[in-house]
Design a protein around this motif. Structure first.
Motif, PDB file in Angstrom:
ATOM      1  N   VAL A 146      10.223   4.428  -0.337  1.00  0.00           N
ATOM      2  CA  VAL A 146       9.854   5.833  -0.448  1.00  0.00           C
ATOM      3  C   VAL A 146      10.209   6.314  -1.837  1.00  0.00           C
ATOM      4  CG1 VAL A 146      12.065   6.602   0.479  1.00  0.00           C
ATOM      5  CG2 VAL A 146      10.086   8.136   0.574  1.00  0.00           C
ATOM      6  N   SER A 147       9.322   7.185  -2.396  1.00  0.00           N
ATOM      7  CA  SER A 147       9.551   7.739  -3.726  1.00  0.00           C
ATOM      8  C   SER A 147       9.613   9.255  -3.611  1.00  0.00           C
ATOM      9  CB  SER A 147       8.416   7.320  -4.670  1.00  0.00           C
ATOM     10  OG  SER A 147       8.566   7.936  -5.929  1.00  0.00           O
ATOM     11  N   ILE A 148      10.696   9.863  -4.088  1.00  0.00           N
ATOM     12  CA  ILE A 148      10.891  11.315  -3.994  1.00  0.00           C
ATOM     13  C   ILE A 148      11.027  11.880  -5.400  1.00  0.00           C
ATOM     14  CG2 ILE A 148      12.312  13.158  -3.044  1.00  0.00           C
ATOM     15  CD1 ILE A 148      13.335  11.155  -0.967  1.00  0.00           C
ATOM     16  N   PRO A 149      10.061  12.718  -5.841  1.00  0.00           N
ATOM     17  CA  PRO A 149      10.157  13.296  -7.190  1.00  0.00           C
ATOM     18  C   PRO A 149      11.241  14.370  -7.257  1.00  0.00           C
ATOM     19  CG  PRO A 149       8.252  14.181  -6.050  1.00  0.00           C
ATOM     20  CD  PRO A 149       8.828  13.126  -5.156  1.00  0.00           C
ATOM     21  N   PHE A 150      11.816  14.541  -8.441  1.00  0.00           N
ATOM     22  CA  PHE A 150      12.835  15.558  -8.659  1.00  0.00           C
ATOM     23  C   PHE A 150      12.304  16.614  -9.649  1.00  0.00           C
ATOM     24  CE2 PHE A 150      15.346  11.864  -7.377  1.00  0.00           C
ATOM     25  CZ  PHE A 150      16.165  12.422  -6.420  1.00  0.00           C
ATOM     26  N   GLY A 151      12.945  17.761  -9.676  1.00  0.00           N
ATOM     27  CA  GLY A 151      12.626  18.796 -10.661  1.00  0.00           C
ATOM     28  C   GLY A 151      11.355  19.558 -10.401  1.00  0.00           C
ATOM     29  N   THR A 152      10.922  19.660  -9.132  1.00  0.00           N
ATOM     30  CA  THR A 152       9.683  20.383  -8.812  1.00  0.00           C
ATOM     31  C   THR A 152       9.934  21.727  -8.132  1.00  0.00           C
ATOM     32  OG1 THR A 152       9.519  19.272  -6.659  1.00  0.00           O
ATOM     33  CG2 THR A 152       8.439  18.198  -8.538  1.00  0.00           C
ATOM     34  N   LYS A 153      11.175  22.158  -8.051  1.00  0.00           N
ATOM     35  CA  LYS A 153      11.503  23.358  -7.283  1.00  0.00           C
ATOM     36  C   LYS A 153      10.825  24.605  -7.824  1.00  0.00           C
ATOM     37  CE  LYS A 153      15.417  26.006  -5.497  1.00  0.00           C
ATOM     38  NZ  LYS A 153      16.891  26.140  -5.453  1.00  0.00           N
ATOM     39  N   ASN A 154      10.831  24.790  -9.127  1.00  0.00           N
ATOM     40  CA  ASN A 154      10.266  26.016  -9.720  1.00  0.00           C
ATOM     41  C   ASN A 154       9.053  25.728 -10.602  1.00  0.00           C
ATOM     42  OD1 ASN A 154      12.276  27.719  -8.595  1.00  0.00           O
ATOM     43  ND2 ASN A 154      13.706  27.058 -10.200  1.00  0.00           N
ATOM     44  N   ASN A 214       2.743  23.210  -3.174  1.00  0.00           N
ATOM     45  CA  ASN A 214       2.574  22.253  -4.268  1.00  0.00           C
ATOM     46  C   ASN A 214       3.862  22.006  -5.046  1.00  0.00           C
ATOM     47  OD1 ASN A 214      -0.101  21.329  -4.158  1.00  0.00           O
ATOM     48  ND2 ASN A 214      -0.874  23.246  -5.016  1.00  0.00           N
ATOM     49  N   GLN A 215       4.781  22.964  -5.012  1.00  0.00           N
ATOM     50  CA  GLN A 215       6.027  22.769  -5.762  1.00  0.00           C
ATOM     51  C   GLN A 215       7.111  22.070  -4.935  1.00  0.00           C
ATOM     52  OE1 GLN A 215       7.475  26.550  -7.111  1.00  0.00           O
ATOM     53  NE2 GLN A 215       8.259  27.177  -5.116  1.00  0.00           N
ATOM     54  N   LYS A 216       6.833  21.841  -3.668  1.00  0.00           N
ATOM     55  CA  LYS A 216       7.768  21.061  -2.862  1.00  0.00           C
ATOM     56  C   LYS A 216       7.582  19.571  -3.182  1.00  0.00           C
ATOM     57  CE  LYS A 216       7.841  24.293   1.038  1.00  0.00           C
ATOM     58  NZ  LYS A 216       7.509  24.467   2.476  1.00  0.00           N
ATOM     59  N   PRO A 217       8.650  18.785  -3.162  1.00  0.00           N
ATOM     60  CA  PRO A 217       8.531  17.347  -3.457  1.00  0.00           C
ATOM     61  C   PRO A 217       7.583  16.662  -2.480  1.00  0.00           C
ATOM     62  CG  PRO A 217      10.828  18.035  -3.417  1.00  0.00           C
ATOM     63  CD  PRO A 217      10.048  19.177  -2.872  1.00  0.00           C
ATOM     64  N   VAL A 218       6.630  15.925  -3.025  1.00  0.00           N
ATOM     65  CA  VAL A 218       5.690  15.172  -2.197  1.00  0.00           C
ATOM     66  C   VAL A 218       6.146  13.719  -2.164  1.00  0.00           C
ATOM     67  CG1 VAL A 218       3.307  14.453  -1.891  1.00  0.00           C
ATOM     68  CG2 VAL A 218       3.811  16.730  -2.822  1.00  0.00           C
ATOM     69  N   TRP A 219       6.556  13.291  -1.023  1.00  0.00           N
ATOM     70  CA  TRP A 219       7.062  11.935  -0.888  1.00  0.00           C
ATOM     71  C   TRP A 219       5.908  10.936  -0.941  1.00  0.00           C
ATOM     72  CZ3 TRP A 219      11.610  11.464   3.116  1.00  0.00           C
ATOM     73  CH2 TRP A 219      12.592  12.416   2.791  1.00  0.00           C
ATOM     74  N   ILE A 236       0.873  -1.189   0.000  1.00  0.00           N
ATOM     75  CA  ILE A 236       0.000   0.000   0.000  1.00  0.00           C
ATOM     76  C   ILE A 236       0.905   1.232   0.000  1.00  0.00           C
ATOM     77  CG2 ILE A 236      -1.710   1.335   1.275  1.00  0.00           C
ATOM     78  CD1 ILE A 236      -2.747  -1.281   2.449  1.00  0.00           C
ATOM     79  N   SER A 237       0.558   2.216  -0.849  1.00  0.00           N
ATOM     80  CA  SER A 237       1.351   3.461  -0.908  1.00  0.00           C
ATOM     81  C   SER A 237       0.449   4.668  -0.700  1.00  0.00           C
ATOM     82  CB  SER A 237       2.072   3.553  -2.259  1.00  0.00           C
ATOM     83  OG  SER A 237       1.133   3.612  -3.324  1.00  0.00           O
ATOM     84  N   TRP A 238       1.014   5.704  -0.136  1.00  0.00           N
ATOM     85  CA  TRP A 238       0.273   6.951   0.091  1.00  0.00           C
ATOM     86  C   TRP A 238       1.231   8.132   0.043  1.00  0.00           C
ATOM     87  CZ3 TRP A 238       1.536   3.344   3.700  1.00  0.00           C
ATOM     88  CH2 TRP A 238       2.305   3.767   4.795  1.00  0.00           C
ATOM     89  N   LEU A 239       0.634   9.320  -0.153  1.00  0.00           N
ATOM     90  CA  LEU A 239       1.435  10.540  -0.272  1.00  0.00           C
ATOM     91  C   LEU A 239       1.546  11.237   1.073  1.00  0.00           C
ATOM     92  CD1 LEU A 239      -0.028  12.056  -3.585  1.00  0.00           C
ATOM     93  CD2 LEU A 239       2.088  10.742  -3.301  1.00  0.00           C
ATOM     94  N   LEU A 240       2.705  11.800   1.358  1.00  0.00           N
ATOM     95  CA  LEU A 240       2.897  12.634   2.553  1.00  0.00           C
ATOM     96  C   LEU A 240       2.598  14.084   2.172  1.00  0.00           C
ATOM     97  CD1 LEU A 240       6.217  11.069   3.952  1.00  0.00           C
ATOM     98  CD2 LEU A 240       3.844  10.520   4.577  1.00  0.00           C
ATOM     99  N   GLU A 241       1.313  14.440   2.203  1.00  0.00           N
ATOM    100  CA  GLU A 241       0.862  15.735   1.682  1.00  0.00           C
ATOM    101  C   GLU A 241       0.115  16.569   2.721  1.00  0.00           C
ATOM    102  OE1 GLU A 241      -1.986  15.124  -1.442  1.00  0.00           O
ATOM    103  OE2 GLU A 241      -3.046  13.548  -0.354  1.00  0.00           O
TER     104      GLU A 241
END
Length: 400
Positions: free
Chosen positions: A277-285, A251-256, A82-87
């Protein structure tokens, strides 16, 4: 029996005061009903904003239907997770925006309620003004009828030209029409007032135009500007924009994305616990353009608020000057002009009775008196209407 029925009908009629009229309008005006549903919608939006993204059920099968060692299912590995977002920060920002939007709906309702109260108050004052005008018109009609009686007697005695009698009859006819026209206007105003609360126009008006309201000074009016719901709408809109900027930044911070589960290994007949854990990249701007647009919108709001304050301040200054002018007019007419014209009318009537004053001159004096009395009614009306507008701009009173 007819007198009894008339008396019962009069007793059954509703008595409407200034405060009653405004209270009924605020409870039953059709334009305010939609805000109830807007409030309900905002509650739903707040609830919706607090809902997180649904969890995901993942099933993964490895080492199956291959060749050689993994040709069958004996070496299959199955993972159920089971996976979920830390939002949580994003959810809090969304709820914050929804709460601010709910607040602005309430302030907009207050703006509309203030406008409804002011509109009702103006109709009520117009009705009181018309009632004073019809009193004056009826008095002028009675006076014209008395003059006509005197003229007719003098014409019959051969002391007056019949032309003056004809002119007097025409004057009585004209004043009769004025009374009838004002009575029609009163009925129309009563219907307009009753429409404010979707009621019937069969009511008795209780109020006096001659009761001058307490008028606040311009300095106090400036201080009350922040109480105006319109100002609250501006400030609330700024808070919404600020919250939207915070949401865009969140919203532009990485959502794990976190996942956890169990893995079954058929080859060794064993179970194991898995986590990842999955960490997206390239969301800074990613929301840079949106943030820039919202910041520009916020600056625009500041400019509009400042322009509104300056515009309203100018209107308040103008209103206070007009209020002072009308108060001066009331004092001048009441203390000096009208008493002098009343004396002149009495003296002119006495002089006419003994034949030392012409009818046309006496008529002019009477018309000057009536015109001054109309000016007095207009000045009282203006004071009330200007004060209503002053209270609407400052967002204070109008019968609370």
């Amino acid at each position: 029996m007819s007198l009894l029925i008339t008396s019962l009908n009069t007793f059954a009629q509703q008595v409407v005061t200034f405060e009653n009229a405004i209270g009924l309008s605020l409870k039953q005006h059709p334009d305010l009903k939609s805000y109830v549903y807007m409030k309900q919608a905002s509650v739903g939006m707040i609830e919706q904003a607090g809902i997180s993204s649904p969890m995901a059920l993942n099933v993964e099968v490895e080492d199956v239907v291959g060749t050689g060692r993994y040709s069958g299912i004996s070496g299959m590995q199955t993972t159920l997770s089971i996976s979920w977002l830390l939002e949580q920060s994003i959810i809090e920002s969304r709820v914050n925006v929804a709460n601010k939007q709910a607040n602005i709906i309430e302030f907009k309702r207050e703006v509309k309620a203030l406008d409804v109260a002011a509109e009702t108050a103006k109709i009520f004052i117009t009705l009181l003004s018309q009632m004073e005008q019809v009193k004056l018109a009826k008095l002028a009609k009675v006076q014209s009828q008395k003059v006509l009686v005197k003229l007719a007697a003098r014409v019959k005695a051969g002391k007056q030209n019949i032309i003056d009698e004809l002119r007097a009859k025409a004057d009585v006819s004209k004043k009769t029409l004025i009374v009838e026209d004002l009575e029609h206007e009163i009925e129309a105003s009563k219907s307009q007032l009753a429409a404010q609360w979707q009621g019937e126009n069969e009511f008795i008006v209780d109020g006096s135009l001659l009761d001058i309201p307490t008028i606040i000074e311009v300095e106090a009016a400036y201080e009350k500007l922040t109480s105006n719901p319109k100002f609250k709408v501006f400030t609330s809109q700024q808070r919404i924009t600020t919250s939207e900027i915070e949401l865009a930044k969140a919203n532009q911070k990485p959502v794990w994305s976190v996942n956890t589960g169990i893995r079954r290994n058929e080859a060794v007949d064993d179970f194991a616990f898995t986590a990842g854990v999955s960490i997206p990249f390239g969301t800074k701007n990613i929301n840079r353009g949106q943030i820039m647009a919202l910041q520009a919108k916020q600056n625009q709001g500041f400019a509009e608020t400042d322009a509104w304050l300056k515009r309203i301040s100018t209107q308040l200054l103008l209103l206070t000057h007009k209020l002072k002018h009308n108060r001066h007019v009331i004092e001048g007419l009441s203390i000096e002009t009208i008493p002098l014209l009343e004396q002149a009318s009495i003296k002119a009537g006495e002089a006419y009775s003994i034949g030392s004053y012409r009818y046309s001159d006496w008529y002019i004096v009477q018309q000057e008196l009536v015109a001054s009395q109309k000016e007095l009614i207009a000045a009282y009306t203006n004071i009330h209407l200007l004060n209503i507008e002053l209270e609407r701009l400052t967002g204070s009173s109008i019968s609370m």
